[in-house]
Design an enzyme around this catalytic site. Structure first.
Site, PDB file in Angstrom:
ATOM      1  N   HIS A  17       0.896  -1.647   0.006  1.00  0.00           N
ATOM      2  CA  HIS A  17      -0.072   0.092  -0.095  1.00  0.00           C
ATOM      3  C   HIS A  17       1.297   1.286   0.033  1.00  0.00           C
ATOM      4  O   HIS A  17       0.202   2.010  -0.257  1.00  0.00           O
ATOM      5  CB  HIS A  17      -0.914  -0.064   1.555  1.00  0.00           C
ATOM      6  CG  HIS A  17      -2.228  -1.093   1.336  1.00  0.00           C
ATOM      7  ND1 HIS A  17      -1.702  -0.955   2.168  1.00  0.00           N
ATOM      8  CD2 HIS A  17      -2.975  -1.844   0.229  1.00  0.00           C
ATOM      9  CE1 HIS A  17      -2.846  -2.569   2.008  1.00  0.00           C
ATOM     10  NE2 HIS A  17      -3.303  -2.465   0.687  1.00  0.00           N
ATOM     11  N   LYS A  41     -17.120  -6.457   7.592  1.00  0.00           N
ATOM     12  CA  LYS A  41     -15.681  -7.381   7.405  1.00  0.00           C
ATOM     13  C   LYS A  41     -15.898  -7.010   9.282  1.00  0.00           C
ATOM     14  O   LYS A  41     -16.189  -5.984   9.503  1.00  0.00           O
ATOM     15  CB  LYS A  41     -15.120  -6.952   6.993  1.00  0.00           C
ATOM     16  CG  LYS A  41     -15.200  -6.939   5.349  1.00  0.00           C
ATOM     17  CD  LYS A  41     -13.351  -6.908   4.468  1.00  0.00           C
ATOM     18  CE  LYS A  41     -13.734  -7.154   3.166  1.00  0.00           C
ATOM     19  NZ  LYS A  41     -12.893  -6.433   2.943  1.00  0.00           N
ATOM     20  N   ARG A  90      -2.395  -6.847  -7.773  1.00  0.00           N
ATOM     21  CA  ARG A  90      -1.291  -7.191  -7.988  1.00  0.00           C
ATOM     22  C   ARG A  90      -1.185  -8.241  -9.377  1.00  0.00           C
ATOM     23  O   ARG A  90       0.417  -8.384  -9.668  1.00  0.00           O
ATOM     24  CB  ARG A  90      -1.151  -7.446  -6.747  1.00  0.00           C
ATOM     25  CG  ARG A  90      -0.392  -6.777  -5.440  1.00  0.00           C
ATOM     26  CD  ARG A  90      -0.586  -7.176  -4.133  1.00  0.00           C
ATOM     27  NE  ARG A  90      -2.830  -7.462  -4.714  1.00  0.00           N
ATOM     28  CZ  ARG A  90      -3.648  -7.602  -3.298  1.00  0.00           C
ATOM     29  NH1 ARG A  90      -2.870  -7.880  -2.261  1.00  0.00           N
ATOM     30  NH2 ARG A  90      -5.024  -7.282  -3.406  1.00  0.00           N
ATOM     31  N   SER A 129      -2.986  -7.783   2.950  1.00  0.00           N
ATOM     32  CA  SER A 129      -3.015  -7.557   4.230  1.00  0.00           C
ATOM     33  C   SER A 129      -3.212  -8.836   5.239  1.00  0.00           C
ATOM     34  O   SER A 129      -3.186  -9.012   6.715  1.00  0.00           O
ATOM     35  CB  SER A 129      -4.325  -6.241   4.106  1.00  0.00           C
ATOM     36  OG  SER A 129      -3.786  -5.243   3.963  1.00  0.00           O
TER      37      SER A 129
HETATM   38  P1  ADP Z   1      -9.805  -3.627  -0.100  1.00  0.00           P
HETATM   39  O1  ADP Z   1      -9.636  -2.324  -0.785  1.00  0.00           O
HETATM   40  O2  ADP Z   1     -10.184  -4.363  -1.663  1.00  0.00           O
HETATM   41  O3  ADP Z   1     -10.308  -3.958   1.092  1.00  0.00           O
HETATM   42  P2  ADP Z   1      -6.997  -3.621   0.383  1.00  0.00           P
HETATM   43  O4  ADP Z   1      -7.111  -2.495   1.650  1.00  0.00           O
HETATM   44  O5  ADP Z   1      -6.321  -4.302   1.233  1.00  0.00           O
HETATM   45  O6  ADP Z   1      -8.225  -3.897   0.181  1.00  0.00           O
HETATM   46  O7  ADP Z   1      -6.548  -2.912  -0.785  1.00  0.00           O
HETATM   47  C1  ADP Z   1      -6.860  -1.679  -1.352  1.00  0.00           C
HETATM   48  C2  ADP Z   1      -6.226  -1.380  -2.834  1.00  0.00           C
HETATM   49  O8  ADP Z   1      -4.595  -1.608  -2.447  1.00  0.00           O
HETATM   50  C3  ADP Z   1      -6.589  -2.306  -3.185  1.00  0.00           C
HETATM   51  O9  ADP Z   1      -6.844  -2.118  -5.265  1.00  0.00           O
HETATM   52  C4  ADP Z   1      -5.451  -4.017  -3.315  1.00  0.00           C
HETATM   53  O10 ADP Z   1      -6.000  -3.722  -4.865  1.00  0.00           O
HETATM   54  C5  ADP Z   1      -4.077  -2.196  -3.774  1.00  0.00           C
HETATM   55  N1  ADP Z   1      -2.727  -3.446  -2.604  1.00  0.00           N
HETATM   56  C6  ADP Z   1      -3.113  -4.143  -1.983  1.00  0.00           C
HETATM   57  N2  ADP Z   1      -1.964  -5.060  -1.965  1.00  0.00           N
HETATM   58  C7  ADP Z   1      -0.808  -4.165  -2.659  1.00  0.00           C
HETATM   59  C8  ADP Z   1       0.322  -4.234  -3.193  1.00  0.00           C
HETATM   60  N3  ADP Z   1       1.465  -5.194  -2.268  1.00  0.00           N
HETATM   61  N4  ADP Z   1       0.912  -3.851  -3.971  1.00  0.00           N
HETATM   62  C9  ADP Z   1      -0.461  -3.120  -4.943  1.00  0.00           C
HETATM   63  N5  ADP Z   1      -1.398  -2.590  -4.424  1.00  0.00           N
HETATM   64  C10 ADP Z   1      -1.928  -3.350  -3.167  1.00  0.00           C
END
Ligand code: ADP
Length: 164
Positions: A17, A41, A90, A129
């Site tokens: 992130h 969630k 990703r 995460s």
């Molecule tokens: P969500 O919003 O789907 O619940 P997250 O909070 O984990 O999921 O992720 C927020 C955004 O960051 C999403 O677009 C996800 O694809 C992206 N993201 C999560 N981990 C990574 C990573 N390792 N590299 C690049 N983008 C990521």
């Protein structure tokens, strides 16, 4: 002023992130990283904790602000007059889900909210995460996944809860 929002659960924020945040902050005058308060969630960290983590991790970036929201992204973006949402990709597996959300947001916002995708830096392609939480739960090393203060907070949550 060009402002974008980077919405997500961030439960918790990882180096993946943070990489997207750093890169998006270079592209916009202002980047608002906004934690989605998803009532469906059960997160490990409260919205307030997730906001605090993001604030601490982004404190040296003057054009990054941290916020939270409940409900639809298009309503939140509309209230703030934001027209760009940033998301990270990703792998191909992220794509279908993200494409659907992006197209839905475009349609429901009457064309006002666009989504731009930043592809993950290769060293973070494996990071999520949920995998970080699982590794930590079983006592594994998460030092390459999250900043040290976040690792401490995760370990604190799982204290006395590991199955190992
Ligand atoms: P969500 O919003 O789907 O619940 P997250 O909070 O984990 O999921 O992720 C927020 C955004 O960051 C999403 O677009 C996800 O694809 C992206 N993201 C999560 N981990 C990574 C990573 N390792 N590299 C690049 N983008 C990521």
């Amino acid at each position: 002023m060009k402002t974008a929002v980077y919405p997500g659960s961030f439960d918790p924020m990882t180096y993946g992130h943070l990489d997207i945040i750093h890169r998006a902050a270079l592209m916009f005058d202002e980047l608002i990283v906004s934690v989605l308060n998803n009532k469906a969630k059960t997160p490990l960290f409260s919205v307030e904790e997730r906001v605090r983590i993001l604030e601490e991790a982004t404190k040296e970036f003057p054009n990054v602000k941290v916020d939270s929201f409940t409900g639809l992204l298009i309503d939140y973006a509309g209230r703030k007059n934001i027209h760009v949402s940033v998301r990270g990709l990703r792998a191909i597996t992220d794509f279908e889900y993200e494409l659907q959300i992006a197209q839905t947001n475009k349609k429901l916002s009457g064309g006002s909210l666009d989504t731009i995708f930043l592809t993950t830096s290769l060293e973070y392609a494996y990071l999520s995460s949920s995998s970080v939480k699982e590794i930590a739960y079983f006592g594994g090393d998460i030092s390459q996944c999250v900043p040290p203060f976040v690792a401490d907070m995760i370990h604190e949550k799982y204290k006395g809860r590991t199955d190992t």
